[in-house]
Design a protein around this motif. Structure first.
Motif, mmCIF file in Angstrom:
data_model
loop_
_atom_site.group_PDB
_atom_site.id
_atom_site.type_symbol
_atom_site.label_atom_id
_atom_site.label_comp_id
_atom_site.label_asym_id
_atom_site.label_seq_id
_atom_site.Cartn_x
_atom_site.Cartn_y
_atom_site.Cartn_z
ATOM 1 N N MET A 5 42.503 16.486 42.609
ATOM 2 C CA MET A 5 42.062 17.541 41.505
ATOM 3 C C MET A 5 41.206 18.751 42.328
ATOM 4 N N ILE A 6 40.251 18.144 43.183
ATOM 5 C CA ILE A 6 39.737 18.837 44.260
ATOM 6 C C ILE A 6 40.384 20.017 44.808
ATOM 7 N N LEU A 7 41.562 19.329 45.545
ATOM 8 C CA LEU A 7 42.502 20.040 46.541
ATOM 9 C C LEU A 7 42.847 21.016 45.288
ATOM 10 N N LEU A 8 43.459 20.784 44.175
ATOM 11 C CA LEU A 8 44.316 21.828 43.264
ATOM 12 C C LEU A 8 43.026 22.983 42.719
ATOM 13 N N ARG A 9 42.072 22.744 42.678
ATOM 14 C CA ARG A 9 40.950 23.717 42.605
ATOM 15 C C ARG A 9 40.886 24.897 43.632
ATOM 16 N N LYS A 10 41.038 24.152 44.767
ATOM 17 C CA LYS A 10 40.860 24.967 45.853
ATOM 18 C C LYS A 10 42.012 25.861 46.043
ATOM 19 N N LEU A 11 43.227 25.172 45.928
ATOM 20 C CA LEU A 11 44.534 26.306 45.761
ATOM 21 C C LEU A 11 44.553 27.073 44.945
ATOM 22 N N LEU A 12 43.748 27.101 43.719
ATOM 23 C CA LEU A 12 43.701 28.048 42.720
ATOM 24 C C LEU A 12 42.432 29.347 43.120
ATOM 25 N N PHE A 13 41.935 29.128 44.129
ATOM 26 C CA PHE A 13 41.130 30.019 44.381
ATOM 27 C C PHE A 13 41.253 31.558 44.092
ATOM 28 N N PRO A 14 42.422 31.788 44.610
ATOM 29 C CA PRO A 14 43.044 33.415 44.350
ATOM 30 C C PRO A 14 42.849 33.859 42.632
ATOM 31 N N PHE A 15 43.127 32.846 41.967
ATOM 32 C CA PHE A 15 42.803 32.836 40.537
ATOM 33 C C PHE A 15 41.510 33.135 40.084
ATOM 34 N N ALA A 16 40.621 32.266 40.861
ATOM 35 C CA ALA A 16 39.290 32.385 40.488
ATOM 36 C C ALA A 16 38.644 33.883 40.928
ATOM 37 N N ILE A 17 39.165 34.430 41.991
ATOM 38 C CA ILE A 17 38.595 35.823 42.423
ATOM 39 C C ILE A 17 39.039 36.735 41.320
ATOM 40 N N LEU A 18 40.534 36.567 40.848
ATOM 41 C CA LEU A 18 41.020 37.616 40.003
ATOM 42 C C LEU A 18 40.138 37.121 38.844
ATOM 43 N N TYR A 19 39.773 36.115 38.128
ATOM 44 C CA TYR A 19 39.059 35.877 36.945
ATOM 45 C C TYR A 19 37.672 36.437 37.123
ATOM 46 N N GLY A 20 37.000 36.213 38.263
ATOM 47 C CA GLY A 20 35.608 36.704 38.424
ATOM 48 C C GLY A 20 35.649 38.301 38.469
ATOM 49 N N PHE A 21 36.716 38.999 38.901
ATOM 50 C CA PHE A 21 36.722 40.382 38.986
ATOM 51 C C PHE A 21 36.869 40.713 37.337
ATOM 52 N N ILE A 22 37.686 40.251 36.671
ATOM 53 C CA ILE A 22 38.055 40.586 35.132
ATOM 54 C C ILE A 22 36.672 40.406 34.427
ATOM 55 N N THR A 23 35.861 39.226 34.549
ATOM 56 C CA THR A 23 34.761 39.064 33.901
ATOM 57 C C THR A 23 33.560 40.155 34.453
ATOM 58 N N SER A 24 33.593 40.463 35.658
ATOM 59 C CA SER A 24 32.771 41.268 36.297
ATOM 60 C C SER A 24 32.660 42.754 35.734
ATOM 61 N N LEU A 25 34.163 43.110 35.403
ATOM 62 C CA LEU A 25 34.642 44.628 35.117
ATOM 63 C C LEU A 25 34.164 44.435 33.503
ATOM 64 N N ARG A 26 34.266 43.372 32.658
ATOM 65 C CA ARG A 26 33.981 43.248 31.427
ATOM 66 C C ARG A 26 32.392 43.592 31.131
ATOM 67 N N ASN A 27 31.828 42.997 31.964
ATOM 68 C CA ASN A 27 30.197 42.792 32.055
ATOM 69 C C ASN A 27 29.732 44.188 32.157
ATOM 70 N N TYR A 28 30.458 44.893 33.339
ATOM 71 C CA TYR A 28 30.065 46.283 33.684
ATOM 72 C C TYR A 28 30.070 47.268 32.614
ATOM 73 N N LEU A 29 31.393 47.389 31.821
ATOM 74 C CA LEU A 29 31.768 47.986 30.761
ATOM 75 C C LEU A 29 30.718 48.010 29.681
ATOM 76 N N PHE A 30 30.146 46.565 29.310
ATOM 77 C CA PHE A 30 29.361 46.330 28.459
ATOM 78 C C PHE A 30 27.731 46.876 28.717
ATOM 79 N N ASP A 31 27.427 46.733 30.288
ATOM 80 C CA ASP A 31 26.153 46.994 30.623
ATOM 81 C C ASP A 31 26.095 48.740 30.415
ATOM 82 N N LYS A 32 27.298 49.432 30.669
ATOM 83 C CA LYS A 32 27.067 50.720 30.787
ATOM 84 C C LYS A 32 27.475 51.292 29.408
ATOM 85 N N GLY A 33 27.878 50.720 28.528
ATOM 86 C CA GLY A 33 27.703 51.129 27.130
ATOM 87 C C GLY A 33 29.218 51.414 26.709
ATOM 88 N N ILE A 34 30.101 51.438 27.489
ATOM 89 C CA ILE A 34 31.631 51.894 27.524
ATOM 90 C C ILE A 34 32.364 50.781 26.501
#
Length: 338
Positions: free
Chosen positions: A1-30
């Motif tokens: 399970m730990i190995l699988l989570r490490k293999l999914l690291f690229p998806f974590a980066i993508l997910y982090g980008f999407i959630t960060s962008l969403r928070n930025y748009l709310f923070d800026k009132g967009i």
């Protein structure tokens, strides 16, 4: 399970980008956030499950309901209903979800509602019951509503500062999301946590916010709808311990004796007929002790005299009065969350 989570690291980066962008748009009132003219307190976390939101909501209910008309609003996770539902005498755990139904049964003076759309849920509460305070359960990431006060929970031994974004870790969003909080509570601490360790954890969290520490306070009795039994008298009683919560180990550790049998199910689990039959067959001539959340889903399916639950409360290790005053000051001085 730990190995699988490490293999999914690229998806974590993508997910982090999407959630960060969403928070930025709310923070800026967009992206639009909606606020309301009454105190709205949101309790939530950055990680998935297991931080003790339910005991913390109940703590706030006990603090505020003697003097204010309080309503809770949850999404009603895994409920078998849709849209806005206001709890009434016909409500069940299947209609509301286990946690809202628990609030409804324990606190008859408050209003309990569920709606996945928190904005719509608040609007309906204000039109129907006109509460003076609304407590939002598990709404830290629900940015369409701008609460007036945010309480962020993180569990001792599983701090958000030591975690990573899903699916490699368990964070729903970046650790930077902690900056939206007004206070942070480190939950499930050992009762004897030292001040030195508290200071070390504060440094780890890396935030300039008030940080409090709480522990789980277990009742000295187990209950059903008609009677109670002292936990101390049950140590030598052969029993089934059953839990369908995110992190059940402390519950089991508090009650377990060598002769006990443990049954574990997923969080918010809806028990099938075959599972109920299995529980009953294994519990012949034994009592069953479960959590409050599981009790509300099981009590109609298992002999009432056989099934008990162990209540828990959130208890501050120290500085409870300071926390209470912060909440009461917010509520007392709040003229709107705009």
């Amino acid at each position: 399970m730990i190995l699988l989570r490490k293999l999914l690291f690229p998806f974590a980066i993508l997910y982090g980008f999407i959630t960060s962008l969403r928070n930025y748009l709310f923070d800026k009132g967009i992206l639009k956030s909606y606020s309301f003219d009454i105190p709205v307190i949101a309790v939530g976390n950055l990680s998935v499950g297991g931080t003790g939101k339910t005991p913390q909501i109940e703590y706030l209910i006990r603090l505020l309901s003697p003097n204010y008309k309080v309503a809770t609003l949850s999404r009603g996770y895994k409920r078998k209903s849709e849209g806005f539902v206001l709890a009434d005498a016909s409500s069940t755990a299947e209609i509301l979800g286990d946690e809202p139904f628990q609030y409804f049964k324990k606190f008859p003076t408050i209003q309990v509602a569920v709606d996945a759309d928190r904005r719509s849920g608040i609007e309906q509460l204000l039109s129907k019951t006109k509460p003076e305070i609304i407590l939002l359960d598990d709404a830290f990431q629900h940015r369409k509503v701008k609460a007036g006060f945010y309480i962020l929970l993180t569990a001792y031994g599983d701090l958000f500062s030591d975690d990573f974004i899903l699916p490699t870790g368990n964070l729903r969003e970046s650790r930077n999301g902690a900056k939206r909080a007004n206070v942070i509570i480190v939950t499930k601490c050992p009762p004897n946590i030292t001040e030195t360790e508290q200071e070390s954890i504060k440094k780890k969290l890396g935030v300039s916010l008030p940080v409090f520490f709480s522990t789980i306070d277990y009742d000295d009795k187990v209950y059903n709808d008609t009677e109670s039994l002292a936990v101390s008298d049950l140590k030598l009683t052969e029993k089934i311990l059953l839990a369908g919560i995110a992190k059940p180990k402390p519950f089991f550790d508090f009650l377990k004796a060598d002769t006990d049998e443990i049954m574990t199910f997923p969080d918010h689990h809806h028990f099938s007929e075959s599972e109920i039959l299995s529980i009953k067959s294994r519990a012949v001539d034994k009592i069953i002790i479960t959590t409050e959340k599981d009790f509300v889903r099981l009590k109609a399916k298992i002999l009432k005299a056989q099934l008990y639950y162990l209540p828990i409360k959130s208890k501050f290790v120290s500085n409870q009065e300071t926390f209470d005053q912060i909440i009461l000051n917010y509520v007392g001085t709040c003229t709107g969350n705009r």
